[in-house]
Design a protein around this motif. Structure first.
Motif, short mmCIF file in Angstrom:
data_model
loop_
_atom_site.label_atom_id
_atom_site.label_comp_id
_atom_site.label_asym_id
_atom_site.label_seq_id
_atom_site.Cartn_x
_atom_site.Cartn_y
_atom_site.Cartn_z
N ASN A 123 -48.31 9.23 62.77
CA ASN A 123 -47.72 8.49 63.89
C ASN A 123 -46.82 7.38 63.34
O ASN A 123 -46.86 7.07 62.15
CB ASN A 123 -48.80 7.99 64.86
N PRO A 124 -45.97 6.77 64.20
CA PRO A 124 -44.93 5.86 63.70
C PRO A 124 -45.48 4.65 62.94
O PRO A 124 -44.76 4.02 62.17
CB PRO A 124 -44.21 5.39 64.98
N THR A 125 -46.74 4.32 63.13
CA THR A 125 -47.28 3.14 62.42
C THR A 125 -47.75 3.51 61.01
O THR A 125 -48.12 2.63 60.23
CB THR A 125 -48.48 2.54 63.19
N ASN A 126 -47.76 4.80 60.70
CA ASN A 126 -48.22 5.21 59.36
C ASN A 126 -47.23 4.79 58.27
O ASN A 126 -46.01 4.83 58.48
CB ASN A 126 -48.35 6.74 59.29
N ALA A 127 -47.77 4.42 57.12
CA ALA A 127 -46.91 4.22 55.94
C ALA A 127 -46.39 5.59 55.50
O ALA A 127 -46.93 6.62 55.89
CB ALA A 127 -47.72 3.57 54.83
N SER A 128 -45.34 5.58 54.68
CA SER A 128 -44.69 6.85 54.32
C SER A 128 -45.53 7.66 53.32
O SER A 128 -46.29 7.10 52.52
CB SER A 128 -43.32 6.56 53.71
N LEU A 129 -45.37 8.98 53.41
CA LEU A 129 -45.92 9.90 52.41
C LEU A 129 -44.76 10.79 52.01
O LEU A 129 -44.19 11.50 52.86
CB LEU A 129 -47.05 10.74 53.02
N ASP A 130 -44.35 10.73 50.75
CA ASP A 130 -43.16 11.48 50.31
C ASP A 130 -43.49 12.36 49.12
O ASP A 130 -44.27 11.95 48.25
CB ASP A 130 -42.04 10.51 49.90
N PHE A 131 -42.88 13.51 49.09
CA PHE A 131 -43.01 14.39 47.93
C PHE A 131 -41.64 14.53 47.29
O PHE A 131 -40.69 14.94 47.95
CB PHE A 131 -43.60 15.73 48.34
N ILE A 132 -41.56 14.19 46.02
CA ILE A 132 -40.27 14.09 45.32
C ILE A 132 -40.30 14.95 44.06
O ILE A 132 -41.29 14.93 43.32
CB ILE A 132 -40.00 12.61 44.93
N GLU A 133 -39.20 15.66 43.82
CA GLU A 133 -39.10 16.47 42.60
C GLU A 133 -38.80 15.54 41.42
O GLU A 133 -37.78 14.85 41.42
CB GLU A 133 -37.95 17.46 42.78
N ALA A 134 -39.68 15.50 40.44
CA ALA A 134 -39.45 14.64 39.28
C ALA A 134 -40.30 15.09 38.10
O ALA A 134 -41.42 15.58 38.28
CB ALA A 134 -39.80 13.19 39.61
N ASP A 135 -39.76 14.91 36.91
CA ASP A 135 -40.48 15.19 35.67
C ASP A 135 -41.36 13.98 35.33
O ASP A 135 -40.87 12.85 35.30
CB ASP A 135 -39.46 15.44 34.54
#
Ligand code: SAM
Length: 265
Positions: A123-135
């Motif tokens: 929901n909009p109050t949640n902090a972000s969860l991101d998946f990023i391509e990285a070594d």
């Protein structure tokens, strides 16, 4: 706001951990092989994890987030996140109030992590969860940011272990924690002997049958575990990389171990 790295880190000064083994004896942990292998098994990875570990891998991640819990509002980084289970566990453990990033260099594994993320009903109050391509040997983040940097069953696969360790330490904030969950071998011969037999003879066959792949991922698993330092040996490598207050907790008779270290304040 999580700051990106200003410049690439220097990989030239760091050596492999198991220098005692000659190159021809060493299992191939080149980035391209690892990416291809996990890319090929990504679709079956979670199923096989649950099946081959009898579901114990879920418990090991639960122990990790409870022994090294979120504190305060600084972000958390899960490296070699694969299909994202530990990143998701940390995000939920922090009641979705702390930003969490999962990084991995195998796109098909991250694609599954992102599918799981979509099912989370944020929901909009949640902090972000991101998946990023990285070594993991060259993380795209500025130094001193994360309250926790974690890695589950990933450190063993990084081509240059020390470089992976120093990168995790670099991006952790001073006083921050680094949690490493990795396979080890049981100390008790009564457990170790049948376990190693299962690991070398049964697991690769089931794995290859259910997740056909050209890189023989489930033969690579016992080979890479048998060559990777564990227990006090890995603790010592962590200290040499600058970690302090290093602890090792064997889990499930020592089949896996949880290592926790801190970045000096
Ligand atoms: C055994 S899986 C573990 C995935 C997940 N952490 C878990 O607990 O199930 C290992 C992961 O490490 C990733 N990996 C290995 N070397 C890496 C590197 N140098 N940089 C980023 N990811 C790497 C692989 O792509 C793979 O997804």
């Amino acid at each position: 706001m999580i700051a990106p790295a200003a410049e690439a880190s220097d990989s030239t000064a760091i050596t492999r951990p198991s220098e005692a083994n000659s190159p021809e004896e060493m299992v191939d942990k080149s980035g391209s092989r690892i990416q291809q292998m996990f890319g090929e098994i990504a679709g079956r990875y979670d199923l096989l994890n649950r099946l081959l570990s009898g579901g114990v891998d879920v418990y090991w991640r639960w122990v990790t987030i409870n022994r090294c819990p979120p504190q305060g509002n600084d972000p958390i980084l899960d490296t070699c996140t694969g299909t994202g289970d530990l990143a998701l566990a940390y995000w939920n453990k922090a009641n979705r109030k702390v930003p969490v990033i999962g990084t991995d260099f195998t796109f098909p594994m991250l694609a599954i992590a992102r599918q799981k993320q979509l099912k989370q009903k944020a929901n909009p109050t949640n902090a972000s969860l991101d998946f990023i391509e990285a070594d993991s040997q060259q993380l795209p983040f500025a130094a001193n940011q994360f309250q926790i940097v974690s890695v589950a069953f990933g450190l063993r696969n990084i081509t240059n272990t020390q470089l992976g360790l120093t990168e995790m330490l670099r991006v952790a904030k001073p006083g921050g924690k680094i949690a490493i969950l990795e396979f080890s071998l049981p100390g008790l011969a009564l457990i170790r002997v049948p376990y190693v037999w299962y690991f070398k003879n049964v697991l690769p066959r089931i794995g290859q049958l259910l997740a056909r792949n050209r890189q023989m991922a489930y033969e690579y698993l016992p080979q890479s575990v048998s060559q990777f330092p564990y227990g006090e040996e890995l603790c010592q490598i962590m200290r040499e990389c600058g970690y302090v207050d290093v602890t090792c907790t064997p889990l499930t008779f020592g089949i896996a171990s949880l290592y926790i270290g801190s970045k000096p304040k």
